[in-house]
Structures are given as C-alpha cells and as structure tokens.
Write an enzyme that holds these catalytic residues in place. Sequence first.
Site, PDB file in Angstrom:
ATOM      1  N   ASP A 273     -70.841 -12.587  20.436  1.00 29.84           N
ATOM      2  CA  ASP A 273     -69.344 -12.133  20.536  1.00 29.84           C
ATOM      3  C   ASP A 273     -69.511 -10.730  20.852  1.00 29.84           C
ATOM      4  O   ASP A 273     -70.107  -9.779  19.912  1.00 29.84           O
ATOM      5  CB  ASP A 273     -68.498 -12.634  19.764  1.00 29.84           C
ATOM      6  CG  ASP A 273     -66.899 -12.173  20.109  1.00 29.84           C
ATOM      7  OD1 ASP A 273     -66.308 -12.947  20.863  1.00 29.84           O
ATOM      8  OD2 ASP A 273     -66.535 -10.992  19.566  1.00 29.84           O
TER       9      ASP A 273
ATOM     10  N   ASN B 150     -61.275  -2.977  27.140  1.00 32.94           N
ATOM     11  CA  ASN B 150     -60.423  -3.078  28.288  1.00 32.94           C
ATOM     12  C   ASN B 150     -59.116  -2.214  28.215  1.00 32.94           C
ATOM     13  O   ASN B 150     -58.958  -1.828  29.019  1.00 32.94           O
ATOM     14  CB  ASN B 150     -59.922  -4.813  28.147  1.00 32.94           C
ATOM     15  CG  ASN B 150     -60.872  -5.822  28.867  1.00 32.94           C
ATOM     16  OD1 ASN B 150     -61.755  -5.185  29.584  1.00 32.94           O
ATOM     17  ND2 ASN B 150     -61.105  -7.072  28.320  1.00 32.94           N
TER      18      ASN B 150
ATOM     19  N   HIS C 209     -59.948  -3.264  32.888  1.00 34.67           N
ATOM     20  CA  HIS C 209     -60.645  -4.395  32.929  1.00 34.67           C
ATOM     21  C   HIS C 209     -61.815  -4.426  34.084  1.00 34.67           C
ATOM     22  O   HIS C 209     -62.770  -5.214  33.616  1.00 34.67           O
ATOM     23  CB  HIS C 209     -59.571  -5.455  33.503  1.00 34.67           C
ATOM     24  CG  HIS C 209     -58.496  -5.721  32.532  1.00 34.67           C
ATOM     25  ND1 HIS C 209     -58.938  -6.709  31.592  1.00 34.67           N
ATOM     26  CD2 HIS C 209     -57.354  -5.506  32.257  1.00 34.67           C
ATOM     27  CE1 HIS C 209     -57.887  -7.069  30.794  1.00 34.67           C
ATOM     28  NE2 HIS C 209     -56.607  -6.066  31.293  1.00 34.67           N
TER      29      HIS C 209
ATOM     30  N   ASP D 225     -65.402  -5.788  32.684  1.00 32.35           N
ATOM     31  CA  ASP D 225     -66.377  -6.694  33.692  1.00 32.35           C
ATOM     32  C   ASP D 225     -67.671  -6.130  33.519  1.00 32.35           C
ATOM     33  O   ASP D 225     -68.599  -6.926  33.477  1.00 32.35           O
ATOM     34  CB  ASP D 225     -65.762  -6.915  35.009  1.00 32.35           C
ATOM     35  CG  ASP D 225     -64.593  -7.926  35.026  1.00 32.35           C
ATOM     36  OD1 ASP D 225     -64.233  -8.495  33.851  1.00 32.35           O
ATOM     37  OD2 ASP D 225     -63.753  -7.854  36.064  1.00 32.35           O
TER      38      ASP D 225
ATOM     39  N   GLU E  13     -65.560 -13.267  25.988  1.00 29.43           N
ATOM     40  CA  GLU E  13     -66.706 -12.485  25.527  1.00 29.43           C
ATOM     41  C   GLU E  13     -67.889 -13.089  24.901  1.00 29.43           C
ATOM     42  O   GLU E  13     -68.401 -12.267  23.990  1.00 29.43           O
ATOM     43  CB  GLU E  13     -65.973 -11.181  25.046  1.00 29.43           C
ATOM     44  CG  GLU E  13     -65.330 -11.361  23.576  1.00 29.43           C
ATOM     45  CD  GLU E  13     -63.881 -11.252  23.780  1.00 29.43           C
ATOM     46  OE1 GLU E  13     -63.167 -11.108  22.830  1.00 29.43           O
ATOM     47  OE2 GLU E  13     -63.414 -11.912  24.802  1.00 29.43           O
TER      48      GLU E  13
END
Length: 306
Positions: free
Chosen positions: A179, A187, A192, A196, A222
């Site tokens: 994770d 973010n 965002h 990404d 994630e």
Amino acid sequence: MSAPTVMIADDDEMIRAVVRDGLENEGYQVVEAVDGPAAVELCRTDPPDVVLLDVEMPGLDGYQVLTELKGDAELKDIPVVFLTSRSTMDDVVAGLRGGAHDYLSKPFEGAELLARVAAASHVKKLQDELQERNAALEELVRIDSLTGLYNRRYLDQELTRRLSDSLRHGYPLSVVLFDLDHFKRVNDIYGHAAGDQVLRAFAGHLHRELRPGDVGGRWGGEEFLVILPHTDLDGAFMLADRIRSATAAEPVSADGQSITVTISGGCAVGPFGSVEAMVKLADARLYQAKLAGRNQIVTAATPPIG
C-alpha cells in the site's frame, strides 16, 4: 504490408513452375515443397498465408499433410486449397471434411486458380484480424489501464489457480500486499494527475523487481498484490523489501515537482485455507506495518487464530 505468401506443395515440377509464375505476376510471394514432409516442415518453419496442396505426393499425401496442419494449433487456420486430378465427389468431400478451404481440379484455368487463392488469402486476413482483436480484448480484461499491470480480476483468478497447484504439489506460495503510504495526501497536495503518475512509477518498480514466474498487479486503489510461487517467507520478504527500497530511493517527478513516495507491505506464506484467508493475513501484516510507522515490510508464517 508485405504480400501474402503462398506455398505450392506438388511433386510435379512443371505444375509448380506454372503456378509460381502466375502467382508471382499477381504480386504473391511463393515458396515450394516437393513432397508431403517438406510441406509440413516449411509450414512449421515459416507459416504461409495459403497452401496449395497436391493430393498425390510422396512421403505424405495431401490428406495426411492436411491432418498434420489441422492438428497443429499454430497452423490449423491456414487455408488449404487442394490441387488434384481426382475430381470425384468422394474426393471433394474427403478434403472438405478434413478442413480444406477449397478444391481445384487439374487441369485448371489460371484465372480460376488466382480467384481461389485470392479468396483463401482474404479469409486468412480476416482470421488474423479477428485473432488480433480477440487478443486485444483479452488484454483489456486482464490489464489495469492506468498502471499496465494485471488487474484484480486476473490476480484473483491466478491466485486461486496457484493456491490449488501449491496444495497439490506441496510447494510454498507467498503473497505480498503493498500500500502506498499517505497516498490521499499526494492527491490532495499535488492533484490526481500527480497521483496517477505516482501509481505508474510504483508499478514500474514492481515490474522491474519481479522474477520470471512471479505475478503482480493492482489490487485496488493504491494497493498492489504480488503472488510468489515456490517462495518461502524469507524470499518474499527480500523481494518485497527490494521493491520498498527502490520506491523510497527514487522520488517521482510530476509537473516539475519531486514527490517522495514510500510503501508499506505485508507478507504471508502458504498454502493454507483459501485465497481470501491468505490475502487477509497479508493485509493484517500490512496494517501492522502501517501502525509501526510505515515504509516497512511485516511478515507472518501462520494464519491468524479465530
């Protein structure tokens, strides 16, 4: 796009020469085989787009060659057009039942031969395009579009298969659940698009560190899952920690900003129970890694009690 390749398999040199000249004048590439075994070998070495196949040949006759081609997964879709002096209905039916695309009786008109070859070549082109589309669709079903890694659907299927195999054959099977630490913060602060980019960068680290036979992909959001067949807990920890170290050592560049990324991971080794049980154990160890301060890997050899 290169011109279609046609193989002429006929032990009559004169017929091969006539057919070759007619085909080459129409722009086809032509290869020749003088008997049945040579025809099969040429097809396996460099598969043509169409096969023109004489029925009566030494070594293997045309029907036997057809059987060989149709029994080979790599060659079964090559259209075969029989060229033969046999023209009874039984001969025609035998060829078509065996999988031949078409049947042309000797002597034949050049224009008719070219028309039959063109039709067979078109069928092969359509088959190839269909296979390409099916492969692309299959890829879409298996692959996470953002990271290019396997998606959860495929990972779940593969872990089920590997768990069953490891139980049957008695080899260790490890899973690692990763994770990204504080990903929501990435973010929120950078946007965002940057998030990404962070996910894609981690996917790159994961892909580079995996060994042949390992399977890794995006489990969701994630989270990323790695399946490690024939790997004990120590081996799983070593691989997971290499991925953790590589991630922390290389900040992600996004829109001119450098973002430091760390990951936490949980390892579990089996086989035991079910896919859900193994992932649950890895997730429990991942949670321990988060509580212990993140940017670390926690392992567990046995399933939780209760």
